[in-house]
Design a protein around this motif. Structure first.
Motif, PDB file in Angstrom:
ATOM      1  N   THR A  79       1.032  -1.617  -0.457  1.00 35.79           N
ATOM      2  CA  THR A  79       0.160   0.304  -0.157  1.00 35.79           C
ATOM      3  C   THR A  79       0.640   1.081  -0.120  1.00 35.79           C
ATOM      4  OG1 THR A  79      -0.006  -0.156   2.432  1.00 35.79           O
ATOM      5  CG2 THR A  79      -2.207  -0.814   1.104  1.00 35.79           C
ATOM      6  N   LYS A  80       2.365   1.147   0.542  1.00 31.61           N
ATOM      7  CA  LYS A  80       3.321   2.527  -0.163  1.00 31.61           C
ATOM      8  C   LYS A  80       2.944   3.521   0.300  1.00 31.61           C
ATOM      9  CE  LYS A  80       3.600   0.936  -4.901  1.00 31.61           C
ATOM     10  NZ  LYS A  80       2.737   0.587  -5.440  1.00 31.61           N
ATOM     11  N   GLU A  81       2.312   3.584   1.463  1.00 32.72           N
ATOM     12  CA  GLU A  81       2.139   3.894   2.966  1.00 32.72           C
ATOM     13  C   GLU A  81       3.408   4.956   3.340  1.00 32.72           C
ATOM     14  OE1 GLU A  81      -1.552   3.277   4.938  1.00 32.72           O
ATOM     15  OE2 GLU A  81      -2.533   4.164   3.672  1.00 32.72           O
ATOM     16  N   VAL A  82       4.403   4.448   4.016  1.00 35.70           N
ATOM     17  CA  VAL A  82       5.639   4.790   4.535  1.00 35.70           C
ATOM     18  C   VAL A  82       6.314   4.708   3.975  1.00 35.70           C
ATOM     19  CG1 VAL A  82       6.817   4.504   6.850  1.00 35.70           C
ATOM     20  CG2 VAL A  82       4.168   4.562   7.126  1.00 35.70           C
ATOM     21  N   LEU A  83       7.235   6.002   3.644  1.00 30.85           N
ATOM     22  CA  LEU A  83       8.924   5.793   3.045  1.00 30.85           C
ATOM     23  C   LEU A  83       9.626   4.766   3.946  1.00 30.85           C
ATOM     24  CD1 LEU A  83      10.792   5.904   0.412  1.00 30.85           C
ATOM     25  CD2 LEU A  83      11.177   7.962   1.350  1.00 30.85           C
ATOM     26  N   GLY A  84      10.893   3.789   4.013  1.00 31.59           N
ATOM     27  CA  GLY A  84      11.718   3.518   4.441  1.00 31.59           C
ATOM     28  C   GLY A  84      12.945   3.448   4.146  1.00 31.59           C
ATOM     29  N   THR A  85      13.289   3.945   2.778  1.00 30.45           N
ATOM     30  CA  THR A  85      14.738   4.312   2.301  1.00 30.45           C
ATOM     31  C   THR A  85      15.438   4.833   2.923  1.00 30.45           C
ATOM     32  OG1 THR A  85      14.187   4.083   0.274  1.00 30.45           O
ATOM     33  CG2 THR A  85      16.080   4.094   0.544  1.00 30.45           C
ATOM     34  N   ALA A  86      16.916   4.161   4.134  1.00 27.28           N
ATOM     35  CA  ALA A  86      16.843   5.534   4.920  1.00 27.28           C
ATOM     36  C   ALA A  86      17.714   6.456   5.060  1.00 27.28           C
ATOM     37  CB  ALA A  86      17.798   4.102   6.432  1.00 27.28           C
ATOM     38  N   PRO A  87      18.525   6.380   3.882  1.00 28.19           N
ATOM     39  CA  PRO A  87      19.353   7.689   3.273  1.00 28.19           C
ATOM     40  C   PRO A  87      19.023   8.421   2.708  1.00 28.19           C
ATOM     41  CG  PRO A  87      20.109   5.133   2.927  1.00 28.19           C
ATOM     42  CD  PRO A  87      18.639   5.221   3.049  1.00 28.19           C
ATOM     43  N   VAL A  88      17.937   8.242   2.651  1.00 26.16           N
ATOM     44  CA  VAL A  88      17.064   9.491   2.381  1.00 26.16           C
ATOM     45  C   VAL A  88      16.728  10.726   3.305  1.00 26.16           C
ATOM     46  CG1 VAL A  88      14.264  10.101   1.449  1.00 26.16           C
ATOM     47  CG2 VAL A  88      15.600   7.888   0.476  1.00 26.16           C
ATOM     48  N   ARG A  89      16.793  10.699   4.372  1.00 26.38           N
ATOM     49  CA  ARG A  89      16.382  11.356   5.487  1.00 26.38           C
ATOM     50  C   ARG A  89      17.504  12.126   5.225  1.00 26.38           C
ATOM     51  NH1 ARG A  89      14.651  10.890  11.398  1.00 26.38           N
ATOM     52  NH2 ARG A  89      15.446  13.200  11.803  1.00 26.38           N
ATOM     53  N   SER A  90      18.082  12.454   5.807  1.00 21.02           N
ATOM     54  CA  SER A  90      20.192  12.792   5.564  1.00 21.02           C
ATOM     55  C   SER A  90      19.427  13.383   4.613  1.00 21.02           C
ATOM     56  CB  SER A  90      21.465  12.291   5.661  1.00 21.02           C
ATOM     57  OG  SER A  90      21.832  11.612   5.238  1.00 21.02           O
ATOM     58  N   ILE A  91      19.695  13.117   3.153  1.00 21.74           N
ATOM     59  CA  ILE A  91      19.651  13.894   1.946  1.00 21.74           C
ATOM     60  C   ILE A  91      18.649  15.269   2.095  1.00 21.74           C
ATOM     61  CG2 ILE A  91      19.291  14.238  -0.500  1.00 21.74           C
ATOM     62  CD1 ILE A  91      20.546  10.682  -0.762  1.00 21.74           C
ATOM     63  N   VAL A  92      17.337  14.896   2.340  1.00 21.54           N
ATOM     64  CA  VAL A  92      15.978  15.924   2.116  1.00 21.54           C
ATOM     65  C   VAL A  92      16.930  16.773   3.573  1.00 21.54           C
ATOM     66  CG1 VAL A  92      14.000  15.889   2.638  1.00 21.54           C
ATOM     67  CG2 VAL A  92      14.296  14.250   1.627  1.00 21.54           C
ATOM     68  N   THR A  93      17.031  16.175   4.613  1.00 20.06           N
ATOM     69  CA  THR A  93      17.573  17.429   5.679  1.00 20.06           C
ATOM     70  C   THR A  93      18.663  17.899   4.782  1.00 20.06           C
ATOM     71  OG1 THR A  93      17.151  16.006   7.072  1.00 20.06           O
ATOM     72  CG2 THR A  93      18.448  17.043   7.971  1.00 20.06           C
ATOM     73  N   ARG A  94      19.599  17.750   4.494  1.00 22.76           N
ATOM     74  CA  ARG A  94      20.820  18.675   3.474  1.00 22.76           C
ATOM     75  C   ARG A  94      19.684  19.748   2.782  1.00 22.76           C
ATOM     76  NH1 ARG A  94      23.054  18.421  -0.706  1.00 22.76           N
ATOM     77  NH2 ARG A  94      22.900  16.336  -0.730  1.00 22.76           N
ATOM     78  N   VAL A  95      18.974  19.458   1.835  1.00 25.16           N
ATOM     79  CA  VAL A  95      18.831  20.085   0.979  1.00 25.16           C
ATOM     80  C   VAL A  95      17.715  21.178   1.221  1.00 25.16           C
ATOM     81  CG1 VAL A  95      16.993  20.392  -1.228  1.00 25.16           C
ATOM     82  CG2 VAL A  95      19.179  17.905  -1.224  1.00 25.16           C
ATOM     83  N   VAL A  96      17.256  20.102   2.484  1.00 26.09           N
ATOM     84  CA  VAL A  96      15.884  21.890   3.076  1.00 26.09           C
ATOM     85  C   VAL A  96      16.462  23.083   3.775  1.00 26.09           C
ATOM     86  CG1 VAL A  96      13.916  21.844   4.841  1.00 26.09           C
ATOM     87  CG2 VAL A  96      13.645  19.939   2.816  1.00 26.09           C
ATOM     88  N   ASP A  97      18.109  21.776   4.607  1.00 23.74           N
ATOM     89  CA  ASP A  97      18.591  23.225   5.604  1.00 23.74           C
ATOM     90  C   ASP A  97      19.355  24.502   4.604  1.00 23.74           C
ATOM     91  OD1 ASP A  97      19.739  24.821   7.257  1.00 23.74           O
ATOM     92  OD2 ASP A  97      21.376  23.130   7.531  1.00 23.74           O
ATOM     93  N   THR A  98      20.160  23.751   3.806  1.00 22.39           N
ATOM     94  CA  THR A  98      20.956  24.334   2.170  1.00 22.39           C
ATOM     95  C   THR A  98      19.940  25.400   1.806  1.00 22.39           C
ATOM     96  OG1 THR A  98      22.039  22.918   1.904  1.00 22.39           O
ATOM     97  CG2 THR A  98      22.595  24.321   0.738  1.00 22.39           C
ATOM     98  N   GLU A  99      18.432  25.315   1.141  1.00 19.99           N
ATOM     99  CA  GLU A  99      18.194  26.161   0.441  1.00 19.99           C
ATOM    100  C   GLU A  99      17.289  26.660   1.426  1.00 19.99           C
ATOM    101  OE1 GLU A  99      17.811  25.458  -3.234  1.00 19.99           O
ATOM    102  OE2 GLU A  99      19.338  24.634  -2.673  1.00 19.99           O
ATOM    103  N   LEU A 100      16.801  26.672   2.862  1.00 17.60           N
ATOM    104  CA  LEU A 100      16.057  27.630   2.877  1.00 17.60           C
ATOM    105  C   LEU A 100      17.059  28.562   3.710  1.00 17.60           C
ATOM    106  CD1 LEU A 100      12.787  28.209   4.546  1.00 17.60           C
ATOM    107  CD2 LEU A 100      13.625  26.815   5.873  1.00 17.60           C
ATOM    108  N   THR A 101      18.547  28.202   3.795  1.00 16.88           N
ATOM    109  CA  THR A 101      18.734  29.074   4.606  1.00 16.88           C
ATOM    110  C   THR A 101      18.933  29.882   4.114  1.00 16.88           C
ATOM    111  OG1 THR A 101      20.194  27.358   6.039  1.00 16.88           O
ATOM    112  CG2 THR A 101      20.685  29.504   6.046  1.00 16.88           C
ATOM    113  N   ASN A 102      19.426  29.591   2.913  1.00 15.10           N
ATOM    114  CA  ASN A 102      19.676  30.910   1.770  1.00 15.10           C
ATOM    115  C   ASN A 102      18.034  32.019   1.352  1.00 15.10           C
ATOM    116  OD1 ASN A 102      21.739  29.730   0.909  1.00 15.10           O
ATOM    117  ND2 ASN A 102      21.170  28.238  -0.562  1.00 15.10           N
ATOM    118  N   LEU A 103      17.379  31.181   1.414  1.00 12.87           N
ATOM    119  CA  LEU A 103      16.050  31.985   1.271  1.00 12.87           C
ATOM    120  C   LEU A 103      15.756  33.028   2.587  1.00 12.87           C
ATOM    121  CD1 LEU A 103      13.271  29.994  -0.179  1.00 12.87           C
ATOM    122  CD2 LEU A 103      14.034  32.003  -1.550  1.00 12.87           C
TER     123      LEU A 103
END
Length: 708
Positions: free
Chosen positions: A395-419
């Motif tokens: 049913t694909k309701e929860v993503l479990g791929t662990a490395p995705v967390r750190s990638i998303v954190t880094r992208v959001v932190d970098t891009e939002l800080t720039n804004l």
């Protein structure tokens, strides 16, 4: 002896092995969740998602879904078309493999799909297994190929005229046949799948939901910019938009998730809708087929693409929707956890850097910004795309791929800080407002916690913490007590004499309070009248509002029966709706109904004089006509109340405050979305729609009813 006999009777012959699609028909819930309408819709999503995956890879830009009158559903796309050549290892065509073999497809690392919604290779075959009939047509290589299935088994239906799942069916015996049924122009490709759900599996009450289909189609059009989705309902089902004839809706949004956020957001904007994007790589070990058809562990490098659209609004409700390869993940997962972590990290850094301006260096300096403070008023869409993501279940309701967390954190932190650190004028101003809003939410949370530490009801020696202008009641029975919010000090004097002080409390307000639909949270907390109301009710505000801590069973808005009184009542309701909504939802907010007229009937003979009150012009006309018909006279001029202050205490008690005689209007919320739209229209920042609304209703205005 009986136990030994039972054990010996349970042998290997009692074990059964379900082959092929038999397992799906035996345990359908394992694959689609349930066999009610939700499971029926899940089957449809599987077919639609296959078509969307083609669009994600750039091989198609149009999908059409048709609900036919005979109960079948058809999905058409202009993608590459299902492969029609033979799968050598099985001796079957690609079409038959896709629809009859579990865990078969082009999404197992073969390079056909960089990112897709389908992962397990069971979607199309499960739908086929649970269908009384499924017809598929493929346009490919200048030819149109067709194949039919009956409960997962390939064969031929003996159709006379139109397709019918009840037609005689002859299964293939020696070999299957993918029929050529026509020709198409060179370069034309696509797939058409039409199926009839098997009523041996799904009860008759399970039907396709048009509203769910429209919602999903709109959502997908936001997630795949440039994709056009058409939904057509030909069923003429009662209670649906197509009840009186076929209805069709078309969705296409080239703005992508930025348009999605603008569509979802219900409150006024503090910032523009910001887009954050980036990517990262990670390695993982996967099992892949080698040349001999054996699985071998292989280390592969994955690329995860991250795209986020977000904006802060003036409210405190949070709306975050997350997706993986356009598949909704309502229960979140590693990508959502990464988004929240990156958001909190970036905002905390900027608040620390601006601590002096935000006055965070004093007594509030010890308080730390929490996730809820940052998420208040946030509307966001979080999407990630990666090959072969790991989900929890089909049913694909929860993503479990662990490395995705750190990638998303880094992208959001970098891009939002720039804004947030941008030197551009617009972004700099919006950044300041966001930081002020977050700090305001933190202070509101602290204030709410302080309120919880204070008991609900203060005794006579402890009332100093409440506003001096509050005329509190003596009772500590919350269910029985009532708080009257009174317009003006003049009405307060009369109301004090009219109230039953045992259980009725009075809080006067001066004229029109702040319009909180336009104002920020910080401005609302600074406003003396708003702060007094929140303090007296005693349950906090916003997301920290605690219904169990409310100090009164009823909150009654008592304003004059004129235009100004109606405006004040609307401003108060805006405050309650925006910052104390649970109180409204619980049905504990009321509007008092003071009379408009006082008619004094003259005594005649044995009949005593009497006084009647009316609450509208229609009611007054009806009363006067009744008196004239009975030959009774009344004193003129008739008293017309223009405010609560014109009544004496006995009149106010009898008509408006005494529970035995008064009328109260309960404020209800039957439709939250409609209420949001109305409040935003009438009280929000955007003036143009309000002007159009007033002009549109001007024709219904009776000039003679204006008090001038």
């Amino acid at each position: 002896m009986a136990k030994t006999s039972t054990e010996s009777s349970y042998t290997a012959r009692h074990l059964s092995v379900l082959e092929g699609l038999e397992a799906v028909r035996k345990r359908p819930g394992m694959y689609i969740g349930s066999t009610d309408s939700r499971g029926l819709m899940h089957c449809l999503w599987e077919i639609i998602d296959n078509a969307v995956d083609e669009s994600l890879e750039g091989h198609g830009d149009a999908i059409e879904v048709v609900l036919h009158p005979d109960g079948s559903v058809e999905v058409r796309d202009n993608g590459r078309g299902i492969p029609v050549d033979e799968v050598t290892a099985l001796g079957l065509s690609g079409v038959e493999v896709v629809f009859t073999k579990l865990h078969a497809g082009g999404k197992f690392g073969g390079g056909s799909y960089a990112s897709s919604g389908g992962l397990h290779g069971v979607g199309a075959s499960v739908v086929n297994a649970l269908s009384a009939r499924l017809d598929v047509e493929v346009d490919r290589g200048g030819q149109t190929y067709a194949m039919s299935f009956h409960r997962g088994e390939p064969g031929v239906f003996d159709d006379s005229g139109s397709a019918d799942p009840e037609s005689a069916f002859a299964p293939f015996t020696n070999h299957s046949e993918l029929r050529k049924v026509g020709k198409v122009k060179r370069g034309v490709t696509g797939t058409r799948v039409r199926y009839w759900a098997d009523r041996q599996i799904f009860p008759a009450s399970a039907v396709f939901s048009y509203d769910e289909l429209i919602t999903r189609a709109r959502q997908t059009s936001f997630l795949v910019p440039g994709l056009q989705l058409t939904v057509r309902d030909e069923r003429r089902m009662p209670g649906t938009p197509g009840e009186h004839g076929p209805v069709e809706e078309v969705f296409r949004h080239d703005g992508g998730i930025v348009d999605f956020v603008d569509f979802v957001a219900a409150d006024g904007a503090v910032t523009d809708t910001w887009r954050l994007s980036g990517q990262g790589t990670f390695s993982e070990t996967v099992q892949q087929l080698d040349g001999q058809g054996h699985l071998r562990p292989v280390d592969v490098e994955r690329t995860c693409q991250v795209e986020v659209a977000l904006r802060w609004g003036i409210g405190y409700e949070t709306e975050v929707r997350s997706f993986v390869n356009i598949i909704a993940t309502p229960k979140g997962g590693t990508h959502l956890a990464g988004f929240e972590a990156g958001l909190l990290k970036s905002v905390r850094k900027q608040i620390d850097a601006n601590a002096r301006r935000l006055k965070m260096t004093g007594k509030n300096g010890k308080e730390r910004i929490e996730k809820d403070d940052v998420m208040a008023g946030l509307t966001a869409v979080v999407t990630v795309r990666l090959p072969e993501p790991q989900f929890e279940g089909q049913t694909k309701e929860v993503l479990g791929t662990a490395p995705v967390r750190s990638i998303v954190t880094r992208v959001v932190d970098t891009e939002l800080t720039n804004l947030l650190t941008s030197s551009k004028r617009a972004e700099k101003a919006q950044s300041a407002m966001v930081l002020e809003k977050v700090v305001g939410e933190m202070r509101a949370r602290i204030a709410a916690r302080t309120h919880k530490e204070i008991s609900r009801r203060k005794n006579a020696l402890e009332t100093s913490t409440l506003p001096a202008k509050l005329a509190d009641c003596r009772s500590d029975d919350v269910d029985r007590s009532e708080l009257f919010i009174v317009e003006g000090d003049s009405a307060l004097g009369t109301a004090k004499l009219a109230r039953q002080s045992d259980f009725q409390a009075l809080l006067p307000i001066r004229g029109k309070i702040l319009n909180v639909q336009k104002a920020s949270l910080a401005d609302m907390l600074k406003n003396a009248e708003c702060a007094s109301i929140i303090q007296v009710i005693g349950a906090g505000s916003g997301r920290s509002f605690d219904l169990d801590s409310v100090r009164y069973g009823k909150v009654v808005l008592m304003t004059d029966a004129d235009v100004d009184g109606a405006h004040i009542r609307t401003l108060l309701l805006t405050l309650f709706f925006r910052y104390m909504r649970p109180l409204v939802e619980a049905g504990r907010v009321f509007a008092a109904v003071p009379p408009l007229h006082r008619v004094e009937v003259v005594a005649q003979g044995k009949r005593k004089g009497e006084v009647s009150y009316t609450y509208s012009e229609v009611e007054l006309t009806r009363l006067l006509s009744k008196l004239e018909r009975s030959g009774r006279r009344y004193k003129e001029p008739i008293q017309r109340y223009k405010g609560l202050g014109e009544m004496d205490a006995d009149q106010l008690a009898e008509t408006t405050m005494d529970p035995a005689h008064r009328t109260l209007r309960k404020i209800t919320m039957t439709d939250v979305e409609d209420a949001e739209m109305v409040f935003d229209l009438l009280m929000g920042n955007d003036v143009a729609p309000r002007k159009d609304f007033i002009i549109a209703g001007a024709g219904e205005l009776d000039r003679n009813r204006i008090d001038a």
